[in-house]
Design a protein around this motif. Structure first.
Motif, short mmCIF file in Angstrom:
data_model
loop_
_atom_site.label_atom_id
_atom_site.label_comp_id
_atom_site.label_asym_id
_atom_site.label_seq_id
_atom_site.Cartn_x
_atom_site.Cartn_y
_atom_site.Cartn_z
N LYS A 113 0.82 -1.21 0.00
CA LYS A 113 0.00 0.00 0.00
C LYS A 113 0.85 1.26 0.00
N LEU A 114 2.09 1.15 0.52
CA LEU A 114 3.00 2.28 0.64
C LEU A 114 4.33 1.96 -0.03
N VAL A 115 4.81 2.89 -0.85
CA VAL A 115 6.14 2.78 -1.47
C VAL A 115 6.89 4.07 -1.18
N VAL A 116 8.14 3.93 -0.73
CA VAL A 116 9.00 5.09 -0.48
C VAL A 116 10.19 4.99 -1.42
N HIS A 128 13.25 7.58 -3.38
CA HIS A 128 13.85 8.91 -3.27
C HIS A 128 13.28 9.91 -4.28
N ALA A 129 13.34 9.60 -5.56
CA ALA A 129 12.85 10.52 -6.59
C ALA A 129 11.53 10.07 -7.17
N GLY A 130 10.92 9.05 -6.57
CA GLY A 130 9.66 8.52 -7.07
C GLY A 130 9.86 7.24 -7.86
N ILE A 131 8.76 6.68 -8.33
CA ILE A 131 8.84 5.44 -9.09
C ILE A 131 7.58 5.27 -9.92
N ARG A 132 7.73 4.77 -11.14
CA ARG A 132 6.56 4.48 -11.98
C ARG A 132 5.86 3.24 -11.44
N GLU A 133 4.54 3.18 -11.67
CA GLU A 133 3.78 2.04 -11.15
C GLU A 133 4.26 0.72 -11.73
N ASP A 161 7.25 15.04 -15.46
CA ASP A 161 6.48 14.99 -14.23
C ASP A 161 5.75 13.64 -14.14
N TRP A 162 6.49 12.63 -13.67
CA TRP A 162 5.94 11.28 -13.60
C TRP A 162 4.71 11.22 -12.68
N ALA A 163 4.68 12.06 -11.62
CA ALA A 163 3.58 11.99 -10.66
C ALA A 163 2.24 12.34 -11.28
N LYS A 164 2.24 13.25 -12.25
CA LYS A 164 0.99 13.62 -12.92
C LYS A 164 0.43 12.46 -13.73
N SER A 183 -0.50 1.86 -5.20
CA SER A 183 0.36 2.14 -4.05
C SER A 183 0.51 3.64 -3.85
N PHE A 184 0.55 4.07 -2.60
CA PHE A 184 0.80 5.47 -2.28
C PHE A 184 2.30 5.68 -2.25
N VAL A 185 2.82 6.57 -3.10
CA VAL A 185 4.26 6.77 -3.24
C VAL A 185 4.68 8.06 -2.54
N VAL A 186 5.64 7.94 -1.63
CA VAL A 186 6.22 9.09 -0.94
C VAL A 186 7.64 9.27 -1.45
N TYR A 187 7.97 10.48 -1.86
CA TYR A 187 9.28 10.73 -2.46
C TYR A 187 9.75 12.14 -2.12
N GLY A 188 10.95 12.49 -2.59
CA GLY A 188 11.51 13.82 -2.39
C GLY A 188 12.27 14.24 -3.62
N HIS A 189 13.54 14.60 -3.43
CA HIS A 189 14.50 14.88 -4.50
C HIS A 189 14.38 16.27 -5.11
N THR A 190 13.18 16.70 -5.47
CA THR A 190 12.97 18.01 -6.09
C THR A 190 12.34 18.95 -5.07
N PRO A 191 13.04 20.02 -4.67
CA PRO A 191 12.49 20.91 -3.63
C PRO A 191 11.21 21.60 -4.07
N VAL A 192 10.21 21.52 -3.22
CA VAL A 192 8.94 22.21 -3.43
C VAL A 192 8.64 23.04 -2.18
N LYS A 193 7.89 24.13 -2.34
CA LYS A 193 7.66 25.02 -1.22
C LYS A 193 6.76 24.41 -0.15
N GLU A 194 5.89 23.53 -0.55
CA GLU A 194 5.04 22.81 0.39
C GLU A 194 4.81 21.41 -0.17
N PRO A 195 4.47 20.44 0.68
CA PRO A 195 4.27 19.08 0.19
C PRO A 195 3.33 19.06 -1.02
N ARG A 196 3.71 18.34 -2.04
CA ARG A 196 2.95 18.33 -3.30
C ARG A 196 2.24 16.98 -3.44
#
Length: 252
Positions: free
Chosen positions: A135-138, A140-145, A178-181, A187-200
């Motif tokens: 249900k959860l995937v972590v 670093h820069a994200g992952i394709r399904e 923008d893979w997230a779009k 699975s709910f994917v939590v990632y980082g890598h690219t700075p954003v001003k607030e959680p996206r």
């Protein structure tokens, strides 16, 4: 079910990390943080570079992962530091120079301990984490399904650097898609890598790298609550570091 507190890119911001862990309700004993509810810390990579105390962060993460109280996956900065410690030819730029300077200021015995600890941490880490029955995937820069559950060079490149095209922006940073779009996984994917001003939050993904080292925030996502907890950075704010990912830009 184990509950997790997933912490975004720390980049050597040790003081902010300590404050955030305290806010999350963890207690320190014998250099290890434990939570009264049995929660676990999860570090999603890029724990070093650019910030004032990468060595302190390395030791904190190492001791907590070693104790079994935390989980860690590498980011692209972690990968580069690991290759540097192996004496591979890497360019000491993009923040690595700050970590190298810290390491070089240590006495030889301490220096070798830090190198050994980080090397062990990196080599024992999975490329990404699949938790809570997928249900959860972590990552670093994200992952394709369609990459979830698979490994190899293409998956590694994506997880460490994102959906890069090989092209460069005018400022020298890599163009990324923008893979997230486009993400449609369950699975709910939590990632980082690219700075954003607030959680996206986009589809079933969230970017929690809120640019602590650039004067933003250090952010944690509490799972399964999907609750954001953050602390303000003490670093100078640098607007230019927060890239417009909708315009295909990324800071490495």
């Amino acid at each position: 079910m184990t509950a997790y507190d997933i912490i975004g890119d720390v980049h050597g911001c040790y003081d902010e990390l300590i404050k955030l862990i305290d806010m999350l309700g963890y207690k320190l004993k014998d250099d290890v943080y434990t939570h009264p509810s049995g929660r676990k810390l999860v570090f999603l990579g890029d724990i070093t570079d650019r910030g004032p105390d990468s060595v302190g962060v390395i030791e904190l993460v190492y001791k907590n992962v070693k104790s079994g109280n935390a989980l860690y996956i590498p980011g692209n900065h972690c990968n580069k530091l690991y290759r540097y410690f192996l004496n591979h030819k890497v360019k000491i730029i993009h923040g690595l120079e700050t970590t190298v300077a810290e390491i070089n200021e240590l006495n030889e015995t301490t220096r070798q301990i830090i190198i050994a600890h980080f090397t062990e941490l990196y080599e024992s880490a999975p490329l990404y984490l699949i938790l809570d029955n997928r249900k959860l995937v972590v990552a670093h820069a994200g992952i394709r399904e369609d990459y979830i559950g698979y490994y190899g060079n293409k998956v590694k490149q994506f997880v460490l650097y994102g959906d890069i095209t090989g092209e460069k922006n005018l400022d020298g940073t890599p163009v990324r898609l923008d893979w997230a779009k486009r993400y449609k996984g369950s699975s709910f994917v939590v990632y980082g890598h690219t700075p954003v001003k607030e959680p996206r939050f986009t589809n079933k993904t969230v970017n929690i790298d809120t640019g602590c080292v650039f004067g933003g925030y250090l952010t944690a996502l509490r799972y399964p609550e999907i609750k954001i907890v953050n602390v303000k950075s003490a670093m100078p704010y640098d607007e230019s570091r927060f890239k417009d990912i909708d315009n295909n830009t990324m800071f490495i």
